[in-house]
Design a protein around this motif. Sequence first.
Motif, PDB file in Angstrom:
ATOM      1  N   ASN A  22     -16.461 -19.011  68.132  1.00 39.10           N
ATOM      2  CA  ASN A  22     -15.676 -19.499  69.272  1.00 39.10           C
ATOM      3  C   ASN A  22     -15.943 -18.662  70.517  1.00 39.10           C
ATOM      4  OD1 ASN A  22     -14.238 -21.751  68.346  1.00 39.10           O
ATOM      5  ND2 ASN A  22     -12.735 -20.454  67.327  1.00 39.10           N
ATOM      6  N   ALA A  25     -19.236 -19.597  71.939  1.00 36.04           N
ATOM      7  CA  ALA A  25     -19.262 -20.964  72.457  1.00 36.04           C
ATOM      8  C   ALA A  25     -18.572 -21.100  73.809  1.00 36.04           C
ATOM      9  CB  ALA A  25     -18.621 -21.919  71.458  1.00 36.04           C
ATOM     10  N   ILE A  26     -17.606 -20.250  74.113  1.00 38.92           N
ATOM     11  CA  ILE A  26     -16.869 -20.414  75.363  1.00 38.92           C
ATOM     12  C   ILE A  26     -17.408 -19.558  76.499  1.00 38.92           C
ATOM     13  CG2 ILE A  26     -14.766 -21.090  74.181  1.00 38.92           C
ATOM     14  CD1 ILE A  26     -13.673 -18.278  74.876  1.00 38.92           C
ATOM     15  N   ARG A  68     -24.078 -22.641  71.437  1.00 42.38           N
ATOM     16  CA  ARG A  68     -23.296 -23.460  72.376  1.00 42.38           C
ATOM     17  C   ARG A  68     -23.631 -24.936  72.253  1.00 42.38           C
ATOM     18  NH1 ARG A  68     -23.475 -21.900  78.106  1.00 42.38           N
ATOM     19  NH2 ARG A  68     -21.447 -22.892  78.181  1.00 42.38           N
ATOM     20  N   ARG A  72     -20.669 -27.017  69.210  1.00 43.13           N
ATOM     21  CA  ARG A  72     -19.564 -27.449  70.068  1.00 43.13           C
ATOM     22  C   ARG A  72     -18.659 -28.466  69.372  1.00 43.13           C
ATOM     23  NH1 ARG A  72     -20.978 -28.194  76.042  1.00 43.13           N
ATOM     24  NH2 ARG A  72     -21.001 -25.955  75.762  1.00 43.13           N
TER      25      ARG A  72
END
Length: 90
Positions: A22, A25-26, A68, A72
């Motif tokens: 996470n 990914a952000i 990413r 997602r």
Amino acid sequence: MILLGNLLYAANAIIVSILLINAIAILSEDRFLARINLSSTSFDPAFGAGPDTQSVKAKVVNLIASVRMVMRIPLIAINTLIILYELVLG
């Protein structure tokens, strides 16, 4: 009792790995990754640098970009399941 301890240890490892994915990914390309030169758009490997001669930095940029892109949609489903699990059995 040992089996229960092993299950808790495995559950903690899974939760930590999901939290790390996470976090990757952000990451924002414009705000954060470009500042530290880890953005896929700002990173330009040297001329003639093939996959065998890639630096660690190039591999990190490729890892961030692939996580990413690929993770997602699955992360949305996994996070939703974890939130529902915590709400029901929390």
